[in-house]
Design a protein around this motif. Structure first.
Motif, PDB file in Angstrom:
ATOM      1  N   THR A 155       0.829  -1.208   0.000  1.00 51.48           N
ATOM      2  CA  THR A 155       0.000   0.000   0.000  1.00 51.48           C
ATOM      3  C   THR A 155       0.867   1.264   0.000  1.00 51.48           C
ATOM      4  O   THR A 155       0.842   2.053  -0.937  1.00 51.48           O
ATOM      5  CB  THR A 155      -0.896   0.035   1.254  1.00 51.48           C
ATOM      6  N   PHE A 156       1.650   1.417   1.062  1.00 52.30           N
ATOM      7  CA  PHE A 156       2.420   2.642   1.211  1.00 52.30           C
ATOM      8  C   PHE A 156       3.502   2.745   0.148  1.00 52.30           C
ATOM      9  O   PHE A 156       3.731   3.804  -0.421  1.00 52.30           O
ATOM     10  CB  PHE A 156       3.065   2.681   2.595  1.00 52.30           C
ATOM     11  N   GLY A 157       4.169   1.619  -0.104  1.00 55.71           N
ATOM     12  CA  GLY A 157       5.278   1.626  -1.047  1.00 55.71           C
ATOM     13  C   GLY A 157       4.839   1.975  -2.452  1.00 55.71           C
ATOM     14  O   GLY A 157       5.481   2.763  -3.138  1.00 55.71           O
ATOM     15  N   THR A 158       3.704   1.406  -2.888  1.00 57.12           N
ATOM     16  CA  THR A 158       3.258   1.690  -4.249  1.00 57.12           C
ATOM     17  C   THR A 158       2.842   3.149  -4.376  1.00 57.12           C
ATOM     18  O   THR A 158       3.175   3.813  -5.362  1.00 57.12           O
ATOM     19  CB  THR A 158       2.086   0.772  -4.625  1.00 57.12           C
ATOM     20  N   LEU A 159       2.142   3.650  -3.350  1.00 61.47           N
ATOM     21  CA  LEU A 159       1.763   5.074  -3.366  1.00 61.47           C
ATOM     22  C   LEU A 159       3.000   5.948  -3.508  1.00 61.47           C
ATOM     23  O   LEU A 159       3.100   6.777  -4.413  1.00 61.47           O
ATOM     24  CB  LEU A 159       1.036   5.435  -2.065  1.00 61.47           C
ATOM     25  N   ALA A 160       3.957   5.708  -2.608  1.00 59.40           N
ATOM     26  CA  ALA A 160       5.146   6.551  -2.604  1.00 59.40           C
ATOM     27  C   ALA A 160       5.939   6.360  -3.887  1.00 59.40           C
ATOM     28  O   ALA A 160       6.436   7.334  -4.469  1.00 59.40           O
ATOM     29  CB  ALA A 160       6.013   6.226  -1.396  1.00 59.40           C
ATOM     30  N   GLY A 161       6.030   5.121  -4.352  1.00 61.41           N
ATOM     31  CA  GLY A 161       6.784   4.848  -5.575  1.00 61.41           C
ATOM     32  C   GLY A 161       6.188   5.595  -6.748  1.00 61.41           C
ATOM     33  O   GLY A 161       6.901   6.227  -7.531  1.00 61.41           O
ATOM     34  N   TYR A 162       4.853   5.572  -6.836  1.00 63.93           N
ATOM     35  CA  TYR A 162       4.197   6.282  -7.933  1.00 63.93           C
ATOM     36  C   TYR A 162       4.456   7.778  -7.825  1.00 63.93           C
ATOM     37  O   TYR A 162       4.830   8.432  -8.804  1.00 63.93           O
ATOM     38  CB  TYR A 162       2.698   5.992  -7.919  1.00 63.93           C
ATOM     39  N   GLY A 163       4.296   8.304  -6.609  1.00 63.22           N
ATOM     40  CA  GLY A 163       4.512   9.731  -6.388  1.00 63.22           C
ATOM     41  C   GLY A 163       5.918  10.135  -6.801  1.00 63.22           C
ATOM     42  O   GLY A 163       6.105  11.100  -7.553  1.00 63.22           O
TER      43      GLY A 163
ATOM     44  N   ASN B   2       1.493  18.049  -9.582  1.00 63.69           N
ATOM     45  CA  ASN B   2       1.730  19.230  -8.753  1.00 63.69           C
ATOM     46  C   ASN B   2       2.143  18.838  -7.335  1.00 63.69           C
ATOM     47  O   ASN B   2       1.999  17.691  -6.909  1.00 63.69           O
ATOM     48  CB  ASN B   2       0.506  20.156  -8.750  1.00 63.69           C
ATOM     49  N   GLN B   3       2.662  19.846  -6.651  1.00 65.94           N
ATOM     50  CA  GLN B   3       3.280  19.604  -5.346  1.00 65.94           C
ATOM     51  C   GLN B   3       2.315  18.946  -4.358  1.00 65.94           C
ATOM     52  O   GLN B   3       2.687  18.052  -3.615  1.00 65.94           O
ATOM     53  CB  GLN B   3       3.772  20.945  -4.793  1.00 65.94           C
ATOM     54  N   LYS B   4       1.040  19.379  -4.433  1.00 69.33           N
ATOM     55  CA  LYS B   4       0.074  18.898  -3.438  1.00 69.33           C
ATOM     56  C   LYS B   4      -0.203  17.399  -3.622  1.00 69.33           C
ATOM     57  O   LYS B   4      -0.173  16.629  -2.670  1.00 69.33           O
ATOM     58  CB  LYS B   4      -1.229  19.697  -3.580  1.00 69.33           C
ATOM     59  N   THR B   5      -0.433  17.026  -4.888  1.00 74.01           N
ATOM     60  CA  THR B   5      -0.682  15.599  -5.155  1.00 74.01           C
ATOM     61  C   THR B   5       0.528  14.773  -4.763  1.00 74.01           C
ATOM     62  O   THR B   5       0.403  13.702  -4.173  1.00 74.01           O
ATOM     63  CB  THR B   5      -0.942  15.394  -6.658  1.00 74.01           C
ATOM     64  N   PHE B   6       1.709  15.296  -5.108  1.00 71.74           N
ATOM     65  CA  PHE B   6       2.944  14.592  -4.794  1.00 71.74           C
ATOM     66  C   PHE B   6       3.037  14.316  -3.294  1.00 71.74           C
ATOM     67  O   PHE B   6       3.292  13.198  -2.856  1.00 71.74           O
ATOM     68  CB  PHE B   6       4.130  15.432  -5.274  1.00 71.74           C
ATOM     69  N   LEU B   7       2.766  15.376  -2.506  1.00 74.43           N
ATOM     70  CA  LEU B   7       2.847  15.214  -1.057  1.00 74.43           C
ATOM     71  C   LEU B   7       1.824  14.201  -0.567  1.00 74.43           C
ATOM     72  O   LEU B   7       2.100  13.406   0.333  1.00 74.43           O
ATOM     73  CB  LEU B   7       2.638  16.562  -0.367  1.00 74.43           C
ATOM     74  N   ALA B   8       0.626  14.221  -1.184  1.00 76.86           N
ATOM     75  CA  ALA B   8      -0.401  13.276  -0.756  1.00 76.86           C
ATOM     76  C   ALA B   8       0.049  11.841  -1.015  1.00 76.86           C
ATOM     77  O   ALA B   8      -0.223  10.937  -0.224  1.00 76.86           O
ATOM     78  CB  ALA B   8      -1.712  13.561  -1.479  1.00 76.86           C
ATOM     79  N   GLY B  11       3.120  11.202   1.372  1.00 75.59           N
ATOM     80  CA  GLY B  11       2.864  11.524   2.773  1.00 75.59           C
ATOM     81  C   GLY B  11       2.890  10.339   3.728  1.00 75.59           C
ATOM     82  O   GLY B  11       3.678  10.330   4.670  1.00 75.59           O
ATOM     83  N   PRO B  12       2.038   9.322   3.475  1.00 72.04           N
ATOM     84  CA  PRO B  12       1.988   8.202   4.425  1.00 72.04           C
ATOM     85  C   PRO B  12       3.349   7.567   4.663  1.00 72.04           C
ATOM     86  O   PRO B  12       3.731   7.318   5.806  1.00 72.04           O
ATOM     87  CB  PRO B  12       1.048   7.208   3.722  1.00 72.04           C
ATOM     88  N   SER B  13       4.085   7.358   3.569  1.00 69.77           N
ATOM     89  CA  SER B  13       5.394   6.747   3.714  1.00 69.77           C
ATOM     90  C   SER B  13       6.334   7.619   4.530  1.00 69.77           C
ATOM     91  O   SER B  13       7.043   7.137   5.405  1.00 69.77           O
ATOM     92  CB  SER B  13       6.023   6.493   2.348  1.00 69.77           C
ATOM     93  N   VAL B  14       6.299   8.924   4.212  1.00 73.13           N
ATOM     94  CA  VAL B  14       7.222   9.815   4.904  1.00 73.13           C
ATOM     95  C   VAL B  14       6.902   9.860   6.396  1.00 73.13           C
ATOM     96  O   VAL B  14       7.798   9.761   7.241  1.00 73.13           O
ATOM     97  CB  VAL B  14       7.170  11.227   4.277  1.00 73.13           C
ATOM     98  N   VAL B  15       5.593   9.948   6.715  1.00 71.39           N
ATOM     99  CA  VAL B  15       5.213   9.981   8.128  1.00 71.39           C
ATOM    100  C   VAL B  15       5.723   8.727   8.831  1.00 71.39           C
ATOM    101  O   VAL B  15       6.336   8.782   9.909  1.00 71.39           O
ATOM    102  CB  VAL B  15       3.678  10.084   8.274  1.00 71.39           C
ATOM    103  N   MET B  16       5.516   7.581   8.192  1.00 71.59           N
ATOM    104  CA  MET B  16       5.945   6.344   8.857  1.00 71.59           C
ATOM    105  C   MET B  16       7.460   6.234   8.917  1.00 71.59           C
ATOM    106  O   MET B  16       8.004   5.715   9.882  1.00 71.59           O
ATOM    107  CB  MET B  16       5.338   5.138   8.146  1.00 71.59           C
ATOM    108  N   MET B  17       8.122   6.733   7.872  1.00 71.44           N
ATOM    109  CA  MET B  17       9.584   6.694   7.925  1.00 71.44           C
ATOM    110  C   MET B  17      10.115   7.544   9.067  1.00 71.44           C
ATOM    111  O   MET B  17      11.033   7.159   9.770  1.00 71.44           O
ATOM    112  CB  MET B  17      10.179   7.163   6.591  1.00 71.44           C
ATOM    113  N   VAL B  18       9.509   8.717   9.236  1.00 72.88           N
ATOM    114  CA  VAL B  18       9.954   9.581  10.332  1.00 72.88           C
ATOM    115  C   VAL B  18       9.681   8.910  11.668  1.00 72.88           C
ATOM    116  O   VAL B  18      10.541   8.815  12.533  1.00 72.88           O
ATOM    117  CB  VAL B  18       9.241  10.953  10.250  1.00 72.88           C
TER     118      VAL B  18
END
Lengths: 271, 384
Positions: A155-163, B2-8, B11-18
């Motif tokens: 879930t998280f990885g695919t989202l982030a990977g796509y982003g 755009n920046q907003k979509t990118f952050l969305a 986001g989840p990954s970054v929050v969990m990584m932190v």
């Protein structure tokens, strides 16, 4: 060479230790000591067993798929596969481990020469591990960790990977570099970070739970390792399974996904 | 995007990584400067034992941990600066060993022993994994289509199996009178005990790792082999290229990005070698950096864990892996800069810079980033 050690570990798992670690490979395969204890397979056992295994393999590759396609409701094919393969697996276990041995023992008595044991074979180690050593608990833990890892990481990885793959910004680059370094971290580094929290969790959680606050290290024991499942997907998930759907052909993608899932499975089952 | 979509998206990954990686790392850094110890008190203790004539009393001065109201030892945490690092690195012993010109004395110090093994393990297995991976991939690619599925399945088995079990399966081939040891004894006509000295254990560990990882490399390379430009291969054949030349000048350059990718992944994974130490029970002879940290973390009989030293060794391990990765990461960084500056114009295969361009950008692609950039590279390659 790839399969040999695995084949060998399978062979020695059904022999008594004195046969399993014999220096002569033929003794390991035929297991004379195991045989003298009356534990073995006859020619009929081997033939019927192999026939059932081959038949099952054939069913799995053809019939199972057709049945799943036919009976699963529209749009729920994946779900149908889960149900179908579980039912198939369970019925195989019942046939192979319950019905077949009892029928074969009767058959061996009437078969004369062909019914005599020729290869040492003992399932005692398996029954020890499953019934006396609570292997089922370890298995449950592994399943839980695996499900968690695969779900979270995909879930998280695919989202982030796509982003990351759709953005060429500086920020994306730095996140990638940091994720790469995080991926390179030895797990014990993170455990060092978690451990004080686990040890002191009773003190930390007291304001919320009162005196019933749990100490993770004590009350959960091995289960506190579940926290590790959160490391795994983040470490490898974010970076590896990219959403390069558009560049790779489907087969390659499937291989990639397989490789990634296998990697997770094996890393997490190791816990 | 755009920046907003990118952050969305991230986001989840970054929050969990932190939350689960960066914060623990920060606490590790903090802990490496602190030491937690039980508070000791010196007491005069009188012990009396009954004898026939009366009591025999002995007075002793003892240093014992203070016990708090809850029945546990009272501990205190104090800032100690770099003491933990000193305790891990043991520099005075290192200096002494060098003064005596003794490699052996140097190698009995845990940290340096672990570092030596971890580095040699990583650097020795890397070329082996790459070459065996390539060989397996070429074999799979050349095998008849009808049996390709089963062949892939069998060659993937070592990768699927869990590391500890894999290590055990290799160990049991060698331990005691295991069949491979007896085969070696028969072949070399001498007694061999594979688990009696460090170097044989190391050999087995490396053998296991290559056996375990080569299929991963193979499957990645095999995927790469599917996309080799057949026109280029054909023209190479028409130009009279031999099999070796075809491999060297057409296929390997095409696979280069994947080779770098596998190198990157393998450097990371091999540097944190741990399962081998457990699987081969090599602690007495050979330890790795991660095992050293784990060993510091394991509690002693009193329930004390040297978290301070574990943190220090964690930080040192982290610095080590970062140093090891810097050449690759620096390459990635350079490529990004270059691409910003000159675009993708100079993309001729003869141009070294452009070679690097393709080389590193593919890592990013396989790591999920910068697809558009790669598009250009591929287009240029195709047009050439």
């Amino acid at each position: 060479m790839a399969a040999f050690p695995i084949f060998w570990i399978t062979v020695i798992s059904v022999k008594l230790p004195i046969d399993a670690f014999n220096s002569n490979p033929l003794n390991v395969i035929f297991g004379p000591v195991t045989l003298t204890q009356g534990k073995g397979l006859s020619f009929i056992d081997i033939t019927v067993g192999l026939a059932i295994i081959l038949f099952t393999a054939k069913l799995t590759t053809g019939w199972l798929g057709r049945m799943v396609n036919k009976y699963s409701p529209n749009g729920y094919l994946g779900f149908g596969w889960i149900i179908g393969s579980m039912a198939f697996g369970i019925s195989f276990i019942v046939v192979f481990f319950a019905i077949m041995p009892s029928m074969l023992s009767v058959l061996n008595d009437y078969a004369g020469e062909l019914g005599n044991n020729i290869i040492g074979f003992s399932t005692q180690h398996y029954s020890t591990v499953w019934f006396e050593r609570d292997f089922i608990n370890n298995f449950k833990n592994s399943l839980l960790v695996t499900t968690g890892v695969v779900t979270i990481s995909l879930t998280f990885g695919t989202l982030a990977g796509y982003g990351l793959s759709r953005s060429g910004s500086n920020l994306a680059f730095w996140i990638l570099i940091i994720a790469l370094i995080f991926r390179a971290l030895p797990h014990s580094v993170l455990v060092t970070g978690y451990l004080p929290f686990f040890i002191n969790s009773a003190e930390i959680l007291r304001p919320i739970f009162g005196d019933a606050a749990p100490t993770f290290m004590e009350c959960l024991g091995q289960r506190s390792l579940y926290w590790l499942l959160l490391i795994n997907p983040l470490q490898s998930g974010c970076c590896v399974h990219s959403s390069k759907v558009f560049h790779l052909n489907l087969m390659k993608l499937l291989e990639w996904m397989d490789a990634v899932i296998f990697k997770h499975l094996d890393e997490s089952l190791c816990l | 995007m755009n920046q907003k979509t990118f952050l969305a998206f991230i986001g989840p990954s970054v929050v969990m990584m932190v939350l689960f990686i960066a914060l623990p790392l920060a606490t590790v850094l903090k802990q490496s400067f602190y030491v937690t110890q039980p508070v000791y008190q010196t007491l005069e203790v009188e012990t009396c034992t009954p004898t026939f004539t009366g009591q025999l009393c002995v007075k002793e001065i003892k240093t014992i941990p203070t016990i708090g109201d809850n029945g546990k030892m009272i501990t205190q945490t104090s800032f100690v600066g770099f003491v933990n690092y000193q305790n891990v690195l043991e520099l005075p012993r290192v200096i002494k060993a060098f003064a005596n010109n003794s490699w052996r004395q140097f190698m009995v110090i845990d940290f340096w022993k672990a570092l030596r093994f971890t580095l040699s393990f990583t650097l020795v297995t890397l070329p082996l994994v790459l070459s065996f991976g390539l060989i397996i991939a070429l074999c799979i690619n050349n095998v008849a289509k009808s049996i390709r599925g089963p062949v892939i399945f069998v060659s993937l088995l070592p990768m699927i199996i869990t590391p500890v079990i894999g290590a055990l399966s290799i160990r049991w081939l060698f331990i005691g009178d295991g069949i491979l040891t007896s085969f070696l004894e028969w072949w070399l006509v001498r007694d061999i005990s594979m688990f009696a000295q460090a170097w044989t254990i190391e050999l087995m560990m490396m053998f296991y790792r290559v056996w375990h990882v080569a299929p991963f490399a193979a499957i990645v390379f095999y995927a790469g082999l599917q996309t080799v430009n057949q026109d280029t291969v054909e023209s190479a054949i028409i130009d009279g290229a031999s099999r070796w030349q075809k491999l060297r000048y057409v296929i390997l350059p095409h696979l280069m990005p994947l080779i770098v990718f596998v190198t990157l992944i393998h450097l990371m994974d091999a540097y944190r070698v741990f399962e081998e130490v457990v699987g081969f029970s090599s602690q007495a002879h050979v330890i790795s950096l991660q095992w050293l940290t784990y060993d510091f973390l394991t509690s002693d009989l009193m329930g004390n864990r040297s978290i301070g030293r574990a943190s220090a060794s964690s930080m040192l391990t982290m610095i080590g892996i970062t140093l090891l990765l810097i050449p690759v990461l620096r390459g990635v960084w350079m490529i990004i800069r270059v691409s910003d500056y000159e675009g993708y114009k100079f993309n001729t295969p003869t141009n070294r810079t452009s070679f690097k361009l393709i080389f590193f950008s593919n890592i990013l692609v396989y790591c999920g980033c910068f697809p558009n950039f790669l598009d250009y590279c591929y287009k240029c390659k195709a047009s050439y």
